[in-house]
Design a protein around this motif. Structure first.
Motif, PDB file in Angstrom:
ATOM      1  N   SER A   1      -4.419   4.087   4.816  1.00  0.00           N
ATOM      2  CA  SER A   1      -5.158   2.830   4.967  1.00  0.00           C
ATOM      3  C   SER A   1      -6.329   2.756   3.997  1.00  0.00           C
ATOM      4  O   SER A   1      -6.665   1.674   3.489  1.00  0.00           O
ATOM      5  CB  SER A   1      -5.654   2.688   6.407  1.00  0.00           C
ATOM      6  OG  SER A   1      -6.594   3.698   6.729  1.00  0.00           O
TER       7      SER A   1
ATOM      8  N   SER B   1      -6.548  -0.480  -3.147  1.00  0.00           N
ATOM      9  CA  SER B   1      -5.503  -0.964  -4.052  1.00  0.00           C
ATOM     10  C   SER B   1      -5.597  -2.451  -4.328  1.00  0.00           C
ATOM     11  O   SER B   1      -4.876  -2.965  -5.185  1.00  0.00           O
ATOM     12  CB  SER B   1      -4.116  -0.644  -3.473  1.00  0.00           C
ATOM     13  OG  SER B   1      -3.948   0.745  -3.285  1.00  0.00           O
TER      14      SER B   1
ATOM     15  N   GLN C   1      -4.810   1.869   0.660  1.00  0.00           N
ATOM     16  CA  GLN C   1      -4.443   0.458   0.648  1.00  0.00           C
ATOM     17  C   GLN C   1      -5.657  -0.435   0.425  1.00  0.00           C
ATOM     18  O   GLN C   1      -5.595  -1.432  -0.298  1.00  0.00           O
ATOM     19  CB  GLN C   1      -3.761   0.083   1.964  1.00  0.00           C
ATOM     20  CG  GLN C   1      -2.326   0.550   2.067  1.00  0.00           C
ATOM     21  CD  GLN C   1      -1.418  -0.155   1.087  1.00  0.00           C
ATOM     22  OE1 GLN C   1      -1.141   0.370  -0.012  1.00  0.00           O
ATOM     23  NE2 GLN C   1      -0.950  -1.320   1.435  1.00  0.00           N
TER      24      GLN C   1
END
Length: 314
Positions: free
Chosen positions: A159, A165, A162
């Motif tokens: 997480s 990203s 992510q």
């Protein structure tokens, strides 16, 4: 001065003032104004960096539907974040000094760009397409490595990866702005100083070389500026793919001159208007803080497809 530049500058000032002053009041107005000023400065720096980098890259490549993200910079940034989280863990990654992380990220991205550009353009700028294709291949490689590392992470660490990203215009840190703004200002100022040569460079190698332009050397220098600008924007907010495409296309449409002395400021002003105006809309009107990057990427992707379809029709 181009009339379009005047109106873009006026609109940018209005949008920035609206972002700073909308709903400002109460006893803590100085504290709120300080927070908004930091975010506004970050939006201006990031918008300028992306806009100038995209225009420069399109000038060197001779293609108006390409952006620097095609060279794999975004994928390399995600790979760096994934590697750090996988090797250090969530706690150690969170405890890294932001200034150190920013400096390392900028240094790695710039070094990768210089290595790619310097190696593949050694035989001349006729290798431009080979360089672009190599950048695409490296981008695929970096994404594959990131996906492989992500598979061995636990859900909490994944997480974190992510979150890193995707671009977030709400996580700009005040301590990183002086260095980021200085690099952006230096690169953008250099590009503006090179504007007359960039006009000749845009004519293509066959026309520019007989006119006395050191085409290969200037191409490598411009790509170095692109690497610095992309590194700054990516390290500040994360990867931003298609935003530069929208900004560059609007700048070309709004300015009456194709000269870079007008085109570069126009692109920067358009980027500021879109970023600051979009952030104002999502924060003040819709009450959402982290949606702008998703909307920008979605709109940019649709715009990219439209450009491709329009090219086929012609």
């Amino acid at each position: 001065m181009d009339r379009a530049l005047f109106w873009l500058a006026a609109l940018a000032l209005i949008v920035c003032a609206t972002y700073l002053l909308w709903g400002l009041g109460g006893a803590n107005w100085r504290f709120v104004l300080g927070l908004r000023s930091v975010k506004l400065a970050g939006l201006v720096v990031v918008g300028t960096a992306i806009a100038v980098a995209t225009v420069l890259f399109q000038t060197v490549s001779g293609n108006r539907i390409l952006t620097p993200s095609i060279m794999g910079f975004d994928a390399l940034y995600v790979l760096m974040q994934t590697t750090l989280v996988a090797s250090l863990g969530i706690t150690a990654h969170a405890q890294l000094p932001s200034s150190l992380s920013f400096a390392v990220e900028v240094a790695v991205l710039v070094a990768a760009g210089l290595l790619l550009f310097g190696t593949l353009l050694r035989r001349g700028a006729q290798d431009m397409m080979r360089m672009i294709l190599t950048g695409v291949i490296f981008g695929i490689l970096f994404r594959s490595l990131s996906s492989f590392l992500a598979r061995i992470l636990d859900p909490n660490a994944y997480s974190v990866v992510q979150a890193e990203s995707f671009a977030s215009f709400s996580r700009i840190e005040a301590g990183l702005l002086p260095l980021g703004a200085g690099l952006c200002l230096a690169a953008a100022g250099t590009a503006l100083a090179l504007a007359p040569r960039l006009d000749v460079l845009a004519l293509g190698r066959r026309t520019a070389v007989p006119l006395g332009l050191a085409y290969d050397r200037l191409s490598l220098g411009v790509l170095t500026l692109v690497a610095v600008l992309v590194a700054v924007s990516t390290a500040l907010v994360g990867p931003v793919g298609f935003f530069g495409l929208i900004v560059a296309a609007l700048a070309h449409s709004l300015t009456t001159s194709a000269r870079h002395r007008a085109l570069l400021p126009a692109a920067a002003l358009v980027a500021i208007v879109l970023l600051v105006g979009g952030q104002t809309l999502f924060e003040r009107v819709l009450g959402m803080g982290a949606t702008l990057s998703i909307v920008v990427e979605f709109a940019g992707g649709l715009f990219f497809l439209w450009l491709l379809m329009r090219g086929r029709v012609k």
